[in-house]
Motif scaffolding. Structure first.
Motif, short mmCIF file in Angstrom:
data_model
loop_
_atom_site.label_atom_id
_atom_site.label_comp_id
_atom_site.label_asym_id
_atom_site.label_seq_id
_atom_site.Cartn_x
_atom_site.Cartn_y
_atom_site.Cartn_z
N LYS A 1 13.34 35.35 43.59
CA LYS A 1 14.06 34.18 44.08
C LYS A 1 14.85 33.57 42.92
CE LYS A 1 10.43 32.91 47.42
NZ LYS A 1 9.44 31.84 47.79
N HIS B 1 12.89 31.47 40.49
CA HIS B 1 12.11 32.16 39.45
C HIS B 1 12.94 32.33 38.18
CE1 HIS B 1 9.71 34.31 42.89
NE2 HIS B 1 9.38 33.04 42.76
N ALA C 1 15.62 35.01 48.87
CA ALA C 1 14.58 35.93 48.43
C ALA C 1 15.03 37.38 48.61
CB ALA C 1 13.29 35.69 49.22
N GLU D 1 6.19 39.82 48.33
CA GLU D 1 5.61 38.55 47.89
C GLU D 1 4.86 38.61 46.57
OE1 GLU D 1 3.11 37.05 50.97
OE2 GLU D 1 4.73 36.91 52.45
N ASP E 1 6.08 36.62 43.53
CA ASP E 1 6.08 35.20 43.90
C ASP E 1 4.64 34.66 43.90
OD1 ASP E 1 7.37 32.76 44.74
OD2 ASP E 1 6.66 33.16 46.77
#
Length: 306
Positions: free
Chosen positions: A140, A143, A159, A265, A268
């Motif tokens: 993302k 980040h 994302a 994911e 994240d």
């Protein structure tokens, strides 16, 4: 920022983070040694860790490589654009800063509209993951900002779709070998090529031909561990990533064998674990029959190997 603004920064020797289908990349002109040096500096990247060149059309491969083998043409026609990086013998004019002084160069065409539009405007870009070296890769824009703040501009593409870095296959020798597993797996590549393709084992002595081979990667501050039968899932300071055990608390996430969702994911989750103050990330073993088993296991083991 707009794609036009991002392209102008890169043309002037700057760097810009941008989304691909895998993770966000930190982009610089592949023919600008000074700009590439900025990437190594801002990331804290070891000088012997080569970069991947991102193209926007297949014919650009000839600017970086000569004597392209038939296996390369087969994989390009099948998987590009997409999450597959080819390592091939380089042309003499390719910068050593790109290849870490090796006689090979890594290339791919990303499958993302923003990335392709940017590269079309700028020409080929080197684009390692847009994080500080060793930390979880960014999936993302937030980040990237968390790692670099105002040190680089970011093109926000929401994302990423895959969440793990590309598969890397070395075609510079007689036998193809996968240097880094990813979304496109060994069995699929073997079927397309009609030969048995192996995965390499890390060798601390030899210079790496691909990112993700030599150094500890993808590590949050929290300790990443495989979940064993001795864990009771009651540790409030741990984030649990599960496959078969139903979630029973805010610190437990069950993927029920959906490794595609887990891949999207994973980084994240690692980053969120740090933000939420967890000291450990405990991960239940993965279903070995899933096509993403090798890629996810690789990333998790790299995160464990601190």
């Amino acid at each position: 920022m707009t794609i036009e603004q991002a392209a102008e920064i890169i043309k002037k020797g700057g760097i810009v983070a941008f989304p691909t289908e895998t993770v966000y990349g930190l982009g610089a002109d592949a023919w600008n040694g000074s700009a590439i040096s900025k990437i190594y500096e801002i990331k804290g990247r070891p000088a012997d860790n080569p970069l991947i060149v991102h193209l926007h059309e297949k014919k650009q491969i000839h600017d970086f490589c000569s004597n392209i083998p038939e296996h390369a043409h087969t994989l390009i026609d099948t998987f590009w654009p997409g999450p597959l990086t080819l390592v091939l013998k380089k042309r003499p004019e390719v910068l050593d800063a790109v290849t870490a002084g090796l006689d090979t160069v890594a290339l791919r065409i990303p499958d993302h509209s923003i990335a392709l539009d940017l590269i079309r405007r700028t020409g080929p870009l080197v684009a390692p993951s847009a994080n500080r070296s060793g930390k979880p890769s960014p999936t993302k824009a937030e980040h990237v900002l968390a790692d670099f703040g105002n040190a680089c501009e970011v093109l926000d593409g929401n994302a990423t779709n895959i969440g793990l870095e590309s598969t890397v296959i070395d075609l510079s020798d007689e036998e193809p070998i996968i240097l880094r597993p990813g979304m496109i797996g060994r069995e699929e590549i073997s079927t397309i090529l009609g030969v048995s393709v192996k995965e390499s084992s890390p060798n601390p002595i030899h210079a790496p031909k691909s990112p993700g081979q030599k150094y500890s990667h993808y590590t949050p501050d929290a300790k990443v561990r495989w979940l064993t039968r001795h864990h009771a899932l009651t540790q409030k300071s741990a984030l649990y990533l599960l496959q078969t055990v139903p979630s029973k608390g805010v610190n437990q996430v069950c993927y029920h064998g959906d490794l595609n969702a887990m891949a999207r994911e994973l980084y994240d989750r690692f980053r969120q674990a740090d933000l939420d103050g967890y000291t450990e990330v405990l991960i239940e073993s993965l279903p070995s029959s899933h096509p993403l088993f090798s890629a996810l296991s690789n990333r998790i083991c790299k995160a464990i190997d601190k």
